[in-house]
Design a protein around this motif. Sequence first.
Motif, PDB file in Angstrom:
ATOM      1  N   MET A 167       9.233   1.940   0.079  1.00 60.75           N
ATOM      2  CA  MET A 167       9.991   0.741  -0.301  1.00 60.75           C
ATOM      3  C   MET A 167       9.727   0.375  -1.768  1.00 60.75           C
ATOM      4  N   GLN A 168      10.010   1.311  -2.667  1.00 58.40           N
ATOM      5  CA  GLN A 168       9.703   1.117  -4.085  1.00 58.40           C
ATOM      6  C   GLN A 168      10.423  -0.093  -4.684  1.00 58.40           C
ATOM      7  N   GLU A 169      11.637  -0.341  -4.256  1.00 61.16           N
ATOM      8  CA  GLU A 169      12.409  -1.452  -4.815  1.00 61.16           C
ATOM      9  C   GLU A 169      11.774  -2.801  -4.478  1.00 61.16           C
ATOM     10  N   ILE A 170      11.338  -2.975  -3.228  1.00 60.38           N
ATOM     11  CA  ILE A 170      10.688  -4.230  -2.824  1.00 60.38           C
ATOM     12  C   ILE A 170       9.408  -4.427  -3.628  1.00 60.38           C
ATOM     13  N   CYS A 171       8.642  -3.374  -3.784  1.00 64.32           N
ATOM     14  CA  CYS A 171       7.381  -3.468  -4.528  1.00 64.32           C
ATOM     15  C   CYS A 171       7.637  -3.831  -5.984  1.00 64.32           C
ATOM     16  N   ALA A 172       8.636  -3.205  -6.589  1.00 63.54           N
ATOM     17  CA  ALA A 172       8.973  -3.507  -7.988  1.00 63.54           C
ATOM     18  C   ALA A 172       9.421  -4.960  -8.132  1.00 63.54           C
ATOM     19  N   GLN A 173      10.186  -5.468  -7.178  1.00 63.90           N
ATOM     20  CA  GLN A 173      10.643  -6.861  -7.230  1.00 63.90           C
ATOM     21  C   GLN A 173       9.477  -7.843  -7.164  1.00 63.90           C
ATOM     22  N   HIS A 174       8.384  -7.418  -6.573  1.00 60.97           N
ATOM     23  CA  HIS A 174       7.203  -8.283  -6.471  1.00 60.97           C
ATOM     24  C   HIS A 174       6.148  -7.959  -7.534  1.00 60.97           C
ATOM     25  N   GLY A 175       6.509  -7.135  -8.507  1.00 62.92           N
ATOM     26  CA  GLY A 175       5.604  -6.835  -9.614  1.00 62.92           C
ATOM     27  C   GLY A 175       4.448  -5.944  -9.223  1.00 62.92           C
ATOM     28  N   VAL A 176       4.627  -5.142  -8.177  1.00 64.35           N
ATOM     29  CA  VAL A 176       3.567  -4.270  -7.694  1.00 64.35           C
ATOM     30  C   VAL A 176       3.786  -2.874  -8.254  1.00 64.35           C
ATOM     31  N   PHE A 177       2.889  -2.468  -9.162  1.00 65.06           N
ATOM     32  CA  PHE A 177       3.009  -1.161  -9.800  1.00 65.06           C
ATOM     33  C   PHE A 177       1.735  -0.331  -9.663  1.00 65.06           C
ATOM     34  N   SER A 178       0.717  -0.886  -9.013  1.00 63.64           N
ATOM     35  CA  SER A 178      -0.497  -0.149  -8.690  1.00 63.64           C
ATOM     36  C   SER A 178      -0.932  -0.603  -7.300  1.00 63.64           C
ATOM     37  N   LEU A 179      -1.736   0.197  -6.647  1.00 64.43           N
ATOM     38  CA  LEU A 179      -2.107  -0.100  -5.262  1.00 64.43           C
ATOM     39  C   LEU A 179      -3.624  -0.118  -5.097  1.00 64.43           C
ATOM     40  N   GLY A 182       0.819  -1.200   0.000  1.00 62.54           N
ATOM     41  CA  GLY A 182       0.000   0.000   0.000  1.00 62.54           C
ATOM     42  C   GLY A 182       0.850   1.245   0.000  1.00 62.54           C
ATOM     43  N   GLY A 183       0.218   2.346   0.324  1.00 55.61           N
ATOM     44  CA  GLY A 183       0.924   3.616   0.383  1.00 55.61           C
ATOM     45  C   GLY A 183       0.200   4.580   1.297  1.00 55.61           C
ATOM     46  N   ALA A 184       0.968   5.482   1.884  1.00 51.01           N
ATOM     47  CA  ALA A 184       0.397   6.450   2.821  1.00 51.01           C
ATOM     48  C   ALA A 184      -0.627   7.361   2.146  1.00 51.01           C
ATOM     49  N   HIS A 185      -0.461   7.600   0.853  1.00 49.85           N
ATOM     50  CA  HIS A 185      -1.376   8.491   0.126  1.00 49.85           C
ATOM     51  C   HIS A 185      -2.440   7.727  -0.668  1.00 49.85           C
ATOM     52  N   CYS A 186      -2.558   6.438  -0.404  1.00 46.63           N
ATOM     53  CA  CYS A 186      -3.563   5.595  -1.061  1.00 46.63           C
ATOM     54  C   CYS A 186      -4.729   5.431  -0.085  1.00 46.63           C
ATOM     55  N   GLY A 187      -5.825   6.137  -0.351  1.00 46.92           N
ATOM     56  CA  GLY A 187      -6.982   6.088   0.540  1.00 46.92           C
ATOM     57  C   GLY A 187      -7.553   4.689   0.714  1.00 46.92           C
ATOM     58  N   VAL A 188      -7.651   3.948  -0.383  1.00 47.66           N
ATOM     59  CA  VAL A 188      -8.184   2.582  -0.312  1.00 47.66           C
ATOM     60  C   VAL A 188      -7.271   1.721   0.563  1.00 47.66           C
ATOM     61  N   CYS A 189      -5.961   1.865   0.373  1.00 45.07           N
ATOM     62  CA  CYS A 189      -4.991   1.080   1.159  1.00 45.07           C
ATOM     63  C   CYS A 189      -5.179   1.320   2.650  1.00 45.07           C
ATOM     64  N   GLU A 210      -4.359 -10.327  -5.271  1.00 45.75           N
ATOM     65  CA  GLU A 210      -5.492  -9.458  -5.581  1.00 45.75           C
ATOM     66  C   GLU A 210      -4.943  -8.060  -5.832  1.00 45.75           C
ATOM     67  N   VAL A 211      -5.416  -7.421  -6.914  1.00 43.87           N
ATOM     68  CA  VAL A 211      -4.883  -6.126  -7.327  1.00 43.87           C
ATOM     69  C   VAL A 211      -6.018  -5.109  -7.452  1.00 43.87           C
ATOM     70  N   ARG A 212      -5.771  -3.920  -6.943  1.00 44.07           N
ATOM     71  CA  ARG A 212      -6.666  -2.763  -7.025  1.00 44.07           C
ATOM     72  C   ARG A 212      -8.055  -3.059  -6.500  1.00 44.07           C
ATOM     73  N   GLY A 213      -9.056  -3.118  -7.342  1.00 42.04           N
ATOM     74  CA  GLY A 213     -10.435  -3.297  -6.897  1.00 42.04           C
ATOM     75  C   GLY A 213     -10.742  -4.759  -6.651  1.00 42.04           C
ATOM     76  N   PHE A 214     -10.757  -5.158  -5.404  1.00 47.73           N
ATOM     77  CA  PHE A 214     -11.069  -6.546  -5.080  1.00 47.73           C
ATOM     78  C   PHE A 214     -11.945  -6.599  -3.839  1.00 47.73           C
ATOM     79  N   SER A 215     -12.597  -7.712  -3.674  1.00 51.29           N
ATOM     80  CA  SER A 215     -13.521  -7.910  -2.557  1.00 51.29           C
ATOM     81  C   SER A 215     -12.787  -8.574  -1.390  1.00 51.29           C
ATOM     82  N   LEU A 216     -12.910  -7.978  -0.212  1.00 55.42           N
ATOM     83  CA  LEU A 216     -12.314  -8.596   0.969  1.00 55.42           C
ATOM     84  C   LEU A 216     -13.003  -9.914   1.307  1.00 55.42           C
ATOM     85  N   ILE A 217     -14.287 -10.001   0.999  1.00 52.35           N
ATOM     86  CA  ILE A 217     -15.021 -11.255   1.240  1.00 52.35           C
ATOM     87  C   ILE A 217     -14.484 -12.354   0.335  1.00 52.35           C
TER      88      ILE A 217
END
Length: 109
Positions: free
Chosen positions: A60-72, A25-32, A87-94
């Motif tokens: 921790m941009q490098e760790i995220c890039a190593q795991h293929g995470v480019f959106s939050l 996630g990210g500090a500026h990501c409201g959904v996160c 699960e990426v971006r819009g997903f159901s917690l249920i």
Amino acid sequence: MITIETQEQLDTLKQENDALLVLFGGAHCGVCQTIKPQIFDKFSVKFPNLEMVYIDCEQMQEICAQHGVFSLPVVQVFFMGQKFIEEVRGFSLIALEQEVEKVFAKMNS
């Protein structure tokens, strides 16, 4: 929920835990910031053997890039060190909860 600060820390947790949920996630990501406590509160009760960690991709941009995470946000769930669920971006917690439950059921049968 532990905040990860190094790749080594994440690698160690993957090896030491049979089940590990990683929230990218990210500090500026409201959904996160909204789902972080929801995941922790619900999953820590329902899945006591599931270790949960958080990675701030703004820090921790490098760790995220190593795991293929480019959106939050992104949730990856590892069992025995292998990624089983992502699960990426819009997903159901249920739906995420149901997927985790299925894998736990298979592991325990």
